[in-house]
Design an enzyme around this catalytic site. Structure first.
Site, PDB file in Angstrom:
ATOM      1  N   ASP A 483       0.973  -1.403  -0.189  1.00 43.49           N
ATOM      2  CA  ASP A 483       0.044  -0.149  -0.175  1.00 43.49           C
ATOM      3  C   ASP A 483       0.765   1.325  -0.111  1.00 43.49           C
ATOM      4  OD1 ASP A 483      -2.472  -1.151   0.086  1.00 43.49           O
ATOM      5  OD2 ASP A 483      -2.737  -1.093   2.034  1.00 43.49           O
TER       6      ASP A 483
HETATM    7  C1  GLC Z   1      -2.015  -0.124   5.227  1.00 45.48           C
HETATM    8  C2  GLC Z   1      -0.602  -0.477   5.451  1.00 45.48           C
HETATM    9  C3  GLC Z   1       0.139   0.862   6.320  1.00 45.48           C
HETATM   10  C4  GLC Z   1      -0.350   1.817   5.603  1.00 45.48           C
HETATM   11  C5  GLC Z   1      -1.757   1.977   5.381  1.00 45.48           C
HETATM   12  C6  GLC Z   1      -2.040   3.279   4.660  1.00 45.48           C
HETATM   13  O1  GLC Z   1      -2.859  -0.390   5.934  1.00 45.48           O
HETATM   14  O2  GLC Z   1      -0.520  -1.381   6.247  1.00 45.48           O
HETATM   15  O3  GLC Z   1       1.404   0.482   6.653  1.00 45.48           O
HETATM   16  O4  GLC Z   1       0.155   3.091   6.515  1.00 45.48           O
HETATM   17  O5  GLC Z   1      -2.342   1.046   4.488  1.00 45.48           O
HETATM   18  O6  GLC Z   1      -3.389   3.737   4.711  1.00 45.48           O
HETATM   19  C1  GLC Z   2      -1.762  -4.146   5.361  1.00 47.17           C
HETATM   20  C2  GLC Z   2      -2.933  -4.158   4.436  1.00 47.17           C
HETATM   21  C3  GLC Z   2      -2.788  -4.673   2.929  1.00 47.17           C
HETATM   22  C4  GLC Z   2      -1.643  -4.518   2.506  1.00 47.17           C
HETATM   23  C5  GLC Z   2      -0.319  -4.512   3.615  1.00 47.17           C
HETATM   24  C6  GLC Z   2       0.761  -3.883   2.738  1.00 47.17           C
HETATM   25  O1  GLC Z   2      -1.503  -5.176   5.883  1.00 47.17           O
HETATM   26  O2  GLC Z   2      -4.041  -4.791   5.126  1.00 47.17           O
HETATM   27  O3  GLC Z   2      -3.848  -4.636   2.300  1.00 47.17           O
HETATM   28  O4  GLC Z   2      -1.327  -5.375   1.347  1.00 47.17           O
HETATM   29  O5  GLC Z   2      -0.470  -3.807   4.690  1.00 47.17           O
HETATM   30  O6  GLC Z   2       0.765  -2.591   2.597  1.00 47.17           O
END
Ligand code: GLC
Ligand code: GLC
Length: 811
Positions: A483
């Site tokens: 993300d």
């Molecule tokens: C996901 C990721 C996190 C990031 C977020 C942004 O939850 O795990 O690290 O900050 O997305 O909304």
């Molecule tokens: C969090 C989010 C997932 C994403 C990951 C890496 O676990 O739930 O959707 O792929 O962060 O950013």
């Protein structure tokens, strides 16, 4: 240092010190009605959706930690205490919290009185049951005053925390005997109310928070409890609560039980009222009557236990290592059920208002859950697919109550569509049920735009090939699985979200991770097409997969490992040429799982680079070197301090990708070693450092560049649960559902002598005895079913209802 111990016979974790390094929680409820509960009775309850239908309040990120919950107060001649230590925090003479499968039992004692509270949500019930047992172990008669306490949330949890000008005026309750009803907004648009009852006469109550606690007091010292006298208040606006007051006299050695029920009711429009302004309590009374004796409660608990006995009998390993066995047989599967239910919505790190059901998240969660209740997995697959668009793209998430996609956390994450192929094929391999492919499933929840589920898979597949960049690699869109790799975002404004802010156009950022993902699930798609006789489609898809493999070899290889991506300007990310972030885990994981360039030694080189640069004593970090400054062209990933989250944290979700990659080239020693580093039961001894529950995986463990390597965060709701379950059960222990049978292909440490797996599959039970006389890491030399040799390593599907003995010799 430990704060308790596992009790595997009872499938419980027993916490013996209430001052855990972080609240250690459990989940109650399996279908519609849920509670979160900490080891000191903190937490809250909701119906289906932690944002839109929150029943009780909780205070996230508060001082002290873990504020708000299902509290009981005991006033014993002026000594005030709570069975779970909090909120009163009077030192207890004894304390024990047992978190089990969908129930929690908290027991405390003080001055010769023991109070034991069992919390659970019975199956098929929209209520939490709390059984309170008070026992007098002293030599005198005890006259106790017992106060219960919950605080109502005004349904929409986000609004509840923000819109005070309105909601300080809306709170309404009704009091009827021993039941306290919460009916805010029931007059108009709501068809639901909540209630809190006890199966005994009460000597008083309170429903107004300020009167009960006192405006300047805390949960630890409600004035009513201190004074030992209820005020019998009726809330009008402000903050409604429900507190029962019960006087209990106990002779020496005597015990008394009370059953409290915290429930939720929905009524049809024409059945909402008993008379003007008096709510129709019929359903509430029916629910209360179901649990109005200890015997009924015990029967409901026994039913819940039987439900879990059954779910946990589907895959059972006996390895000789209790940490491995309890993880696989109990806690990992339990966590998979929880992630299936919650996706990423409600935990002690997820506030329940930020995110609902993630498209990619929930698809992946299914892989750890599908064997438990395939029919629920099937339904979920349709819920998810219904939020897809015709071009294969999708909303990044939807709300569980409405099942509608929403844009609150963005869209255009170009990995999203592919995960639907994973969940669907996992479901078919488990169940043998192909009929879901022919079901009509809407696009964007619009029934008039329905096509078969198979067409959804095709759209997913095509979405990748219709969106490739200049190198022929998939365009990343807003981000891929990571993300925080926001390559088109270029955000300078701290008030905008990396996930939703308008992307810069004209970019051509590409993802090698999606390319690897496409090869893995593209092949699955091809195989599925063949299974159902769509041979032309299989051939078309295979060509695309082969093309992608070539492209990765040409443009995705850096010499010693796979490149991660190309940025907006077409520059390499995750290359030795880069100053920071030279190597990333995700593309190593997906390209090694896909076996890309395995003949040319690419897989081995990549995995060796991971070992050398990313491996640490606590797991494998996401990237290295960590980013030490903000790269506007990379986005959120470079905003985290080095060693945390996506910036070189140990992001446990992706460790199993490497673990599975290791099994592709038969390195069982490495695979198991990596798994042990992040598996919760193996981290129990360092609970003080690890901080979070030793019975569930965390999303993130601080990496080697962090201030405190090894410290974990974001326990419970993470794809880590499903992916590790998948890796350990199907790739290390190697018992894997296939279309036409149960494949056995373990990849284990060379020094394992063998192990046994009992697997229920499509109606039959297979007791699989795996022996490793030649101390190999991988390879099946022979396989017999009830003594008869089978060619290859797939146990054929046998007639239902029987048990078959399978012997597998590795070599
Ligand atoms: C996901 C990721 C996190 C990031 C977020 C942004 O939850 O795990 O690290 O900050 O997305 O909304
Ligand atoms: C969090 C989010 C997932 C994403 C990951 C890496 O676990 O739930 O959707 O792929 O962060 O950013």
């Amino acid at each position: 240092m430990k704060y308790g111990h596992f009790d595997d016979n009872r499938r419980e974790y027993v916490i013996t010190n209430p001052r855990t390094p972080w609240p250690w929680i459990n989940y109650l409820g399996n279908e519609d009605f849920f509670s979160l509960i900490s080891n000191t009775a903190g937490g809250y309850t909701f119906y289906k959706d932690a944002k839109f239908r929150r029943l009780t309040r909780y205070r996230y990120n508060n001082v002290p930690m873990d504020n708000g919950g299902k509290y009981f107060y005991i006033n014993d001649g002026g000594t005030i205490w709570s069975p779970g230590w909090k909120p009163v925090k009077t030192e207890l003479d004894s304390y024990e919290c047992r978190h089990g499968m969908s129930y929690t039992n908290i027991k405390g004692s003080k001055n010769g009185v023991e109070a034991e509270v069992l919390f659970f949500v019975p199956l098929k019930t929209w209520a939490e049951v709390q059984k309170v047992k008070l026992t007098n172990n002293s030599k005198e008669v005890k006259k106790l005053k017992l106060f219960s306490f919950v605080e109502w949330c005004l349904w929409n949890a986000e609004d509840d925390m923000a819109n005070f000008q309105r909601n300080f005026s809306t709170g309404e309750v009704e009091i009827d005997g021993s039941t306290l009803y919460h009916k805010t907004e029931y007059k108009e648009r709501r068809n639901h109310y909540a209630f809190y009852s006890v199966n005994a006469p009460i000597q008083g109550y309170d429903t107004d928070r300020e009167s009960f606690i006192g405006l300047y007091n805390e949960f630890s010292e409600p004035q009513v409890v201190t004074e030992g006298k209820p005020r019998n208040t009726e809330a009008h606006g402000w903050s409604p609560i429900a507190s029962h007051y019960i006087e209990v006299e106990l002779k020496p050695g005597e015990s008394k039980d009370f059953v409290f029920v915290l429930g939720y009711v929905e009524n049809e429009e024409e059945e909402k009222w008993e008379k003007k302004l008096v709510i129709n309590k019929k359903k509430a009374k029916e629910c209360i009557a179901k649990f109005d004796t200890v015997a009924k409660v015990e029967a409901a608990l026994a039913e819940l236990r039987a439900y879990w006995d059954n779910l946990l009998s589907i895959y059972v390993v006996e390895s000789g290592d209790e940490r491995l066995d309890r993880t696989v047989n109990i806690w990992n599967q339990y966590q998979c059920m929880v992630t299936f239910n919650m996706s990423r919505s409600a935990s002690f790190f997820e506030s329940g208002i930020g995110r609902g059901m993630g498209f990619r998240d929930s698809n992946q969660d299914l892989v750890g859950f599908v064997h438990q209740i395939p029919s629920r997995a099937r339904e979920r697959i349709f819920d998810i697919a219904s939020t897809q668009f015709e071009d294969g793209g999708c909303y990044h998430q939807y709300q569980p109550l409405t099942k509608r996609g929403n844009n609150a956390v963005g869209g255009n994450f170009n990995d999203d569509p592919l995960w639907l192929i994973l969940s669907t094929t996992a479901y078919i391999k488990e169940s043998g049920d192909y009929t879901l492919l022919d079901e009509m499933v809407p696009f964007d929840n619009d029934e008039t735009r329905s096509k078969t589920h198979f067409e959804h898979l095709k759209a997913s597949f095509d979405h990748v090939i219709n969106n490739v960049g200049p190198h022929g690699l998939p365009l990343i869109g807003r981000a891929d699985w990571n993300d925080c790799l926001n390559l088109n975002c270029f955000s300078k404004n701290p008030n905008e979200s990396f996930q939703t802010t308008e992307n810069k156009t004209g970019g051509t950022a590409e993802s090698v991770m999606i390319a690897g993902l496409f090869v893995v699930y593209g092949r699955d798609y091809v195989e599925l097409c063949k299974q159902i006789g769509k041979n032309d489609e299989a051939a078309r898809a295979q060509k695309e997969v082969d093309k992608m493999i070539d492209t990765i070899k040409k443009h995705g290889w850096d010499g010693d490992w796979y490149i991660r991506a190309y940025d907006y300007f077409g520059r390499k990310i995750g290359s030795n040429e880069c100053e920071e972030g030279k190597i990333f885990i995700e593309s190593q994981g997906w390209c090694t799982m896909a076996g890309i360039g395995v003949e040319e030694g690419m897989v081995e080189k990549s995995l060796n680079a991971v070992k050398e640069r990313l491996d640490t004593p606590h797991g494998i970090v996401l990237n290295n070197p960590a980013f030490t400054k903000y790269y506007i062209e990379y986005g959120e990933i470079s905003t985290y301090p080095a060693g945390y989250k996506e910036n070189a944290g140990i992001f446990c979700h992706n460790n199993p990708w490497i673990i599975i990659g290791e099994t592709v080239i038969g390195r069982g020693n490495n695979a198991y070693d990596y798994w042990k580093k992040i598996a919760p039961a193996f981290r129990e001894e360092i609970s003080d450092l690890n901080k979070v529950e030793p019975y569930v995986y965390a999303q993130m463990i601080a990496g080697k560049d962090a201030f405190k390597p090894g410290e974990s965060k974001n326990s419970w709701l993470t794809g880590t649960a499903a992916w590790n379950y998948y890796a350990i059960t199907q790739f290390i222990l190697g018992v894997k559902p296939a279309y036409n049978g149960l494949e056995v292909n373990p990849c284990i440490p060379a020094d394992w002598k063998g192990f046994k797996v009992t697997r229920k599959f499509r109606g039959a039970t297979y007791v699989i005895d795996i022996k490793n006389p030649n101390k190999v890491q991988k390879g099946v030399k022979s396989l017999t079913v009830d003594g008869k040799a089978v060619a290859g390593n797939i146990i054929p599907i046998m007639p239902e209802g029987k048990t078959y003995n399978v012997e597998v010799i590795m070599g």
